[in-house]
Design a protein around this motif. Structure first.
Motif, mmCIF file in Angstrom:
data_model
loop_
_atom_site.group_PDB
_atom_site.id
_atom_site.type_symbol
_atom_site.label_atom_id
_atom_site.label_comp_id
_atom_site.label_asym_id
_atom_site.label_seq_id
_atom_site.Cartn_x
_atom_site.Cartn_y
_atom_site.Cartn_z
ATOM 1 N N UNK A 157 2.274 17.971 13.914
ATOM 2 C CA UNK A 157 3.358 17.356 14.674
ATOM 3 C C UNK A 157 3.051 15.882 14.933
ATOM 4 N N UNK A 158 1.759 15.588 15.114
ATOM 5 C CA UNK A 158 1.318 14.216 15.371
ATOM 6 C C UNK A 158 0.058 13.953 14.546
ATOM 7 N N UNK A 159 0.004 12.774 13.944
ATOM 8 C CA UNK A 159 -1.174 12.350 13.194
ATOM 9 C C UNK A 159 -1.604 10.994 13.744
ATOM 10 N N UNK A 160 -2.848 10.923 14.229
ATOM 11 C CA UNK A 160 -3.371 9.687 14.828
ATOM 12 C C UNK A 160 -4.531 9.181 13.991
ATOM 13 N N UNK A 161 -4.385 7.979 13.452
ATOM 14 C CA UNK A 161 -5.471 7.314 12.730
ATOM 15 C C UNK A 161 -6.202 6.414 13.712
ATOM 16 N N UNK A 162 -7.506 6.583 13.836
ATOM 17 C CA UNK A 162 -8.248 5.805 14.824
ATOM 18 C C UNK A 162 -8.561 4.389 14.352
ATOM 19 N N UNK A 163 -8.516 4.143 13.022
ATOM 20 C CA UNK A 163 -9.047 2.853 12.543
ATOM 21 C C UNK A 163 -8.474 2.468 11.185
ATOM 22 N N UNK A 164 -7.163 2.331 11.086
ATOM 23 C CA UNK A 164 -6.550 1.916 9.821
ATOM 24 C C UNK A 164 -7.017 0.502 9.471
ATOM 25 N N UNK A 165 -7.477 0.335 8.223
ATOM 26 C CA UNK A 165 -7.915 -0.974 7.759
ATOM 27 C C UNK A 165 -9.403 -1.075 7.544
ATOM 28 N N UNK A 166 -10.171 -0.117 8.086
ATOM 29 C CA UNK A 166 -11.620 -0.170 7.941
ATOM 30 C C UNK A 166 -12.105 0.605 6.725
ATOM 31 N N UNK A 167 -11.294 1.517 6.238
ATOM 32 C CA UNK A 167 -11.714 2.412 5.158
ATOM 33 C C UNK A 167 -10.582 2.533 4.146
ATOM 34 N N UNK A 168 -10.881 2.450 2.844
ATOM 35 C CA UNK A 168 -9.803 2.471 1.846
ATOM 36 C C UNK A 168 -8.981 3.760 1.839
ATOM 37 N N UNK A 169 -9.626 4.913 1.922
ATOM 38 C CA UNK A 169 -8.863 6.157 1.854
ATOM 39 C C UNK A 169 -7.959 6.322 3.074
ATOM 40 N N UNK A 170 -8.417 5.826 4.222
ATOM 41 C CA UNK A 170 -7.563 5.880 5.419
ATOM 42 C C UNK A 170 -6.289 5.083 5.188
ATOM 43 N N UNK A 171 -6.409 3.903 4.565
ATOM 44 C CA UNK A 171 -5.216 3.089 4.343
ATOM 45 C C UNK A 171 -4.259 3.761 3.362
ATOM 46 N N UNK A 172 -4.789 4.493 2.370
ATOM 47 C CA UNK A 172 -3.910 5.195 1.432
ATOM 48 C C UNK A 172 -3.125 6.273 2.168
ATOM 49 N N UNK A 173 -3.832 7.076 2.969
ATOM 50 C CA UNK A 173 -3.167 8.142 3.733
ATOM 51 C C UNK A 173 -2.130 7.552 4.687
ATOM 52 N N UNK B 277 0.842 -1.204 0.000
ATOM 53 C CA UNK B 277 0.000 0.000 0.000
ATOM 54 C C UNK B 277 0.869 1.242 0.000
ATOM 55 N N UNK B 278 1.887 1.248 0.844
ATOM 56 C CA UNK B 278 2.772 2.404 0.949
ATOM 57 C C UNK B 278 3.543 2.640 -0.348
ATOM 58 N N UNK B 279 3.958 1.560 -0.979
ATOM 59 C CA UNK B 279 4.694 1.677 -2.246
ATOM 60 C C UNK B 279 3.832 2.336 -3.326
ATOM 61 N N UNK B 280 2.571 1.925 -3.404
ATOM 62 C CA UNK B 280 1.658 2.501 -4.398
ATOM 63 C C UNK B 280 1.366 3.961 -4.065
ATOM 64 N N UNK B 281 1.033 4.222 -2.795
ATOM 65 C CA UNK B 281 0.702 5.586 -2.384
ATOM 66 C C UNK B 281 1.881 6.529 -2.615
ATOM 67 N N UNK B 282 3.100 6.054 -2.340
ATOM 68 C CA UNK B 282 4.293 6.874 -2.525
ATOM 69 C C UNK B 282 4.568 7.128 -4.004
ATOM 70 N N UNK B 283 4.279 6.130 -4.856
ATOM 71 C CA UNK B 283 4.444 6.334 -6.299
ATOM 72 C C UNK B 283 3.511 7.429 -6.800
#
Length: 742
Positions: free
Chosen positions: A467-483, A367-373
């Motif tokens: 300074x800090x970014x907190x994701x409450x639920x990575x994996x439940x929503x596609x756009x969250x996983x991209x970010x 996921x990170x590789x695609x998002x970074x591309x």
């Protein structure tokens, strides 16, 4: 004085022009055979006539004689390269035979010859888009719009391009302009409908698609997108009906095959779903979403433990196929991959109840590789240094700022983090409700609900420089996983809204619960595990009272978890429990998809028969209800049975708030230990089993012993402040964020 030579040439030109004019007349009349003869006669008079070569090439192209067409069109272009018409038609021919690079170069020459021609701008934009050169294509579509007032194609093509980029607001404007020019065009309605679906305007989308279908019944594209709309709304039976109709009209359409395949899988018809996904891939081998769906789709309800093992091995092999086949060398390949991860997640994988660290790391890195591309300026390895400011900025990102378990669990973090020390923001990635948003605003939180698209969310995070970014639920929503595959802050954290490691290289910390984590829980995460004290949350006690019905009758056991959480390994223990009570009832809540409920009922019915327990007589499948209705289901509940491997969070807290005992068997992973944490906080170890058999024993003993059960209920009520309004986590979370921002 005119010489004989000059006169001869003049007469020859007259004959040539006459032959060409007659050829054009026959060509317009559709008489291509005669037109060909006339143009050939013209060429016999003058072989280097650009017009004769040009028109003969067009006749051959119309006749399907591609090789001959290329010979004469290229010859015309060679003779007269400064003719706008010859140049434009040669460019169109190159495009038709798939020579995109050649056509782009020739189109640009045509534009130099005719600088303000909207048709040339539009045609060049089409070729650039097909070559993945999206930014340049957009530039030429906008030039076509500028110089071609009232032209339909540039607006329509611009809408298609913006839709492919996920820029839904811009696509909406473009399609509405195209529709104002050509109101009854079904292709515009098809794509405008899907944009409205992406923007959450479901009613408007449904009205548009259904109205257009009345005018143009049997349009596969309209039915396909209406099917997508119903699927988004969870109306899977209606979705399947629409998509099957679309497939009947257009049997080999990859999009329809893909959407029907995904819908069938969501209906737990995994065999048929995969069959359609395979057909979609066969129809279009470059269809990335279909390829991922084929290899990474999982059932919601498993028939038995063996199926879990089989599906898990299949998924691992499928992930290997996906990783091995991903290509990110061109803009088009990157865009296809980005569209895929903006729609599909591996949400169902953790429900198999196994340790997922290694495969999550493979998936997370992909996921990170695609998002970074797609967004190279936000690579996870970036060493970010936000500007110096009075207070560090902390952003909470979620798609659940609405009435949802995730909001119930983590809203206190957002609201109670001291605003004198931190500037707190909440970025809504998906659906949100006014009530919950206003609750955050009242606590001094800056709430961002205007970022609908992925691009706008990235732009907002880039502007905020948190300074800090907190994701409450990575994996439940596609756009969250991209970010989450990118980096926007020096410290990026995952909370346990979806309690499994993200596997993402850019997520630094996993914020968890001290009472829920096993002793060696650190080994389950790619992130640094942060054990916050207690349950790690401040769950708001439900403001509800339920009248207790006399519990002197037959016991009522209630397993209130989503059906796909309930593992086949638990089935026999349900059966053993009921076998001990001739009149006891077991209660579940139906899934909102009837196919899922049927699959679950079928599985348990089969197991119960082996224990001579009648599912029909002993099990109550309750329709889904309101929150108040859910509470009322506890009024005659003897005790709540927690699910194995994935323990209840929100539901168990609400049961305990009503004083109803919960019996649990903790798993080896944090997601199987939520109830353990709650019961540990309440100091009720007698409700925690050490095996499936022991779980049955505790439930039987508690159900039979009214006095013990009454005492347990009393203890739950007396100690409930340890579950609700408890801020044990506060100092540690604040200190963790402070340490990082300092």
């Amino acid at each position: 004085m005119v010489t004989l030579t000059q006169l001869s040439l003049h007469n020859e030109q007259i004959k040539l022009d006459a032959l060409i004019d007659k050829g054009l007349d026959r060509q317009k009349a559709g008489d291509l055979v005669t037109a060909e003869k006339l143009f050939r006669s013209a060429l016999s008079l003058k072989p280097d006539s650009a017009d004769a070569n040009h028109f003969l090439g067009l006749v051959y192209y119309s006749s399907g004689k591609v090789a001959e067409a290329e010979k004469f069109l290229s010859r015309a272009f060679e003779i007269f390269p400064k003719s706008p018409d010859i140049t434009a038609n040669f460019a169109l021919f190159l495009a038709s035979k798939g020579d995109v690079t050649g056509s782009i170069a020739v189109f640009k020459k045509a534009i130099q010859l005719r600088p303000n021609d909207p048709q040339l701008f539009n045609d060049l934009g089409v070729q650039l888009r097909s070559h993945g050169m999206l930014e340049e294509a957009e530039k030429y579509f906008r030039l076509a719009i500028k110089f071609g007032k009232g032209h339909f194609n540039p607006w329509y093509n611009l809408g298609n391009l913006l839709l492919s980029k996920g820029e839904f607001c811009g696509a909406l404007e473009a399609y509405k302009k195209a529709m104002s020019i050509c109101p009854n065009n079904p292709d515009v309605a098809v794509n405008l409908g899907i944009v409205l679906v992406h923007l959450g305007s479901y009613k408007e989308a449904q009205s548009l698609l259904e109205n257009t279908l009345r005018n143009i019944p049997g349009h596969a594209g309209l039915l396909n997108n209406l099917g997508i709309l119903h699927r988004r709304r969870g109306e899977l039976i209606k979705a399947q009906e629409c998509l099957e109709k679309a497939l009947g009209i257009s049997p080999n359409q990859p999009d329809v095959l893909y959407n029907l395949g995904q819908t069938l899988c969501a209906n737990n018809n995994i065999v048929s779903g995969r069959k359609h996904l395979r057909l979609a891939v066969d129809s279009n081998p470059h269809f990335t979403k279909a390829f991922w769906g084929l290899h990474l789709t999982l059932p919601l309800i498993y028939n038995c433990e063996d199926q879990i093992i089989e599906e898990r091995e299949r998924w691992k092999a499928g992930l290997g196929e996906v990783v091995g086949n991903i290509r990110l060398n061109t803009q088009a390949e990157i865009q296809n991959a980005l569209e895929t991860i903006s729609e599909l997640t591996n949400f169902l994988l953790p429900y198999q109840g196994r340790e997922d660290l290694e495969i999550q790391k493979i998936y997370g890195n992909l996921i990170s590789r695609i998002a970074t591309a797609a967004f190279p300026q936000h690579t996870p390895s970036a060493n970010l240094k936000p500007p110096k400011r009075q207070k560090p900025i902390v952003v909470f990102a979620s798609s659940h700022f609405r009435r949802h378990t995730v909001f119930n669990l983590f809203s206190a973090w957002i609201m109670e983090l001291p605003k004198a020390e931190f500037e707190v923001h909440a970025l809504s990635i998906g659906q949100h409700n006014k009530k919950e948003v206003n609750k955050l605003k009242a606590a001094g939180v800056v709430v961002h609900t205007d970022c609908i698209t992925l691009k706008s969310q990235i732009m907002r995070l880039s502007k905020l420089e948190p300074d800090v970014l907190i994701y409450t639920d990575i994996g439940m929503d596609p756009l969250t996983q991209v970010l989450a595959g990118l980096r926007f802050a020096p410290l990026q954290c995952a909370a346990w809204g979806h309690p499994v490691t993200s596997g993402m290289p850019g997520i630094d910390s996993f914020l968890s619960s001290e009472l829920m984590e096993p002793p060696k829980g650190d080994n389950h995460y790619s992130e640094a595990l942060v054990r916050l004290p207690g349950l790690s949350i401040n769950f708001e006690r439900p403001d509800v009272q339920v009248e207790k019905i006399s519990a002197h009758g037959a016991p009522v056991f209630f397993c209130s978890q989503s059906l796909f959480k309930i593992s086949p390994v638990q089935d026999r223990f349900f059966a053993e429990l009921l076998a001990d009570f001739s009149k006891a009832k077991l209660r579940f809540i139906e899934h909102d998809n009837v196919h899922i409920t049927r699959a679950f009922v079928s599985r348990l019915t089969s197991v119960f028969k082996k224990y001579q327990v009648s599912f029909a007589d002993r099990v109550e499948m309750c329709p889904r209800t309101s929150r108040r209705g859910f509470f009322e289901l506890h009024s005659d509940t003897t005790l709540v049975l927690d699910s194995f491997r994935w323990s209840g969070g929100n539901t168990n807290l609400e049961a305990l708030a009503l004083g109803v005992p919960v019996v649990t068997l903790p798993g080896s992973l944090m997601r199987g230990r939520h109830a353990l944490g709650m019961l540990t906080a309440l100091d009720l170890p007698d409700l925690v089993a050490n095996s499936g058999d022991n779980w049955v024993e505790i439930a039987i003993a508690l159900a039979k012993d009214h006095s013990w059960r009454t005492n347990i209920r009393w203890q739950i009520v007396q100690r409930s402040q340890k579950l609700f309004g408890c801020n044990l986590w506060f100092d540690d979370l604040r200190a963790h964020l402070r340490a990082q921002t300092n």
